[in-house]
Structure formats: C-alpha cells, structure tokens
Design a protein around this motif. Structure first.
Motif, PDB file in Angstrom:
ATOM      1  N   SER A  68       0.800  -1.228   0.000  1.00  0.00           N
ATOM      2  CA  SER A  68       0.000   0.000   0.000  1.00  0.00           C
ATOM      3  C   SER A  68       0.834   1.279   0.000  1.00  0.00           C
ATOM      4  CB  SER A  68      -0.963   0.014   1.195  1.00  0.00           C
ATOM      5  OG  SER A  68      -0.262  -0.016   2.418  1.00  0.00           O
ATOM      6  N   GLN A  99      -4.408  -6.194  -3.214  1.00  0.00           N
ATOM      7  CA  GLN A  99      -5.400  -5.126  -3.058  1.00  0.00           C
ATOM      8  C   GLN A  99      -6.763  -5.590  -3.568  1.00  0.00           C
ATOM      9  OE1 GLN A  99      -5.540  -1.657  -5.860  1.00  0.00           O
ATOM     10  NE2 GLN A  99      -4.562  -0.698  -4.081  1.00  0.00           N
ATOM     11  N   ASP A 102      -9.115   0.199  -3.655  1.00  0.00           N
ATOM     12  CA  ASP A 102      -8.336   1.384  -3.326  1.00  0.00           C
ATOM     13  C   ASP A 102      -9.194   2.590  -3.661  1.00  0.00           C
ATOM     14  OD1 ASP A 102      -6.178   2.873  -2.416  1.00  0.00           O
ATOM     15  OD2 ASP A 102      -5.249   2.976  -4.388  1.00  0.00           O
ATOM     16  N   CYS A 107      -8.308   1.978   1.705  1.00  0.00           N
ATOM     17  CA  CYS A 107      -7.978   0.829   0.871  1.00  0.00           C
ATOM     18  C   CYS A 107      -8.239  -0.448   1.676  1.00  0.00           C
ATOM     19  CB  CYS A 107      -6.535   0.885   0.396  1.00  0.00           C
ATOM     20  SG  CYS A 107      -5.307   0.880   1.717  1.00  0.00           S
TER      21      CYS A 107
END
Length: 132
Positions: A68, A99, A102, A107
């Motif tokens: 991230s 992920q 986002d 996120c």
C-alpha cells in the motif's frame, strides 16, 4: 520487476525495523501487490514449538505496508483481522498482499501467509487510511 526499483523499495522499508530485524524481506512489489518472505530461526518459535502468532502477523502487516505504500503514498493501517489456519511446517514464511479496493481515502487488502511447502498459516484482511 525492475531490480533497481525493488532495491529502492527495500531501502525505504528498511526503516520498518521490527519487521526487518525479524527477517522480513520484500521480494516483489507492483500495483496493489507485495510479496514478503521471512526465514525462520529459533527466536520465531513459541514454547510449544510453533511459530509465534506475532511473527505471522508481522510478516502479514509488513506485506500490507509494502503493497500500500511502496509508491510513496502514506497509508496507515486502520483495521486488521487475522485468522490462523494451520501450523507453519517449513523454515520460511511467505506473505502475499493483494489489493481488493483502493478508494479516495481508504484501501482494503487480503494477505495470505504460507510456508514454502504451501501450508496455509493465516488469512489476514487489512484496511488502510490514506494520510497523504
């Protein structure tokens, strides 16, 4: 991945001393993804011979941080949920952060932790807040 980029990312995250002092190494990063490994030695184990839950969480949290933040964003963990799934049988743990979402200010990632033999150790979900 470009080895120069990986080296710069590893240098930046060397400041995450708890993770790196415990052997966590970033092997790969790309958009919304990071892979971190940790070689295990005697200080990673608990009194009954299993890998400490804190070591498993540390590698997962470090993978989330790398995935991230590696492009220079500042994302801080807001929540994390870990489910321990099984015993680490190998001598190396691998955490892969992927992920899921986002957004503008938040996120969400899923992190899988396994050993090098493919045994699942933990499933982690983590949400982060974009600080800058």
């Amino acid at each position: 991945m470009d080895s120069d980029i990986l080296k710069k990312v590893q240098e930046r995250f060397a400041k995450d001393r708890f993770a790196t002092d415990n052997g966590a190494v970033i092997e790969e990063v790309r958009d919304g993804y990071a892979r971190v490994v940790m070689e295990l030695d005697e200080h990673h184990y608990n009194a009954v011979g299993g890998v400490m839950g804190g070591a498993i969480f540390t590698i997962a949290d470090f993978a989330f941080a790398a995935a991230s933040n590696w492009q220079g964003k500042v994302v801080v963990s807001q929540t994390a949920q870990i489910t321990y799934l099984g015993k680490v049988k190998g001598k190396r743990m691998i955490a892969e952060a992927k992920q899921v979402k986002d957004g503008r200010s938040m996120c969400y990632y899923v992190i899988e932790v396994k050993d090098e033999l493919g045994n699942q150790a933990a499933h982690v979900t983590s949400s982060g807040f974009h600080v800058g």
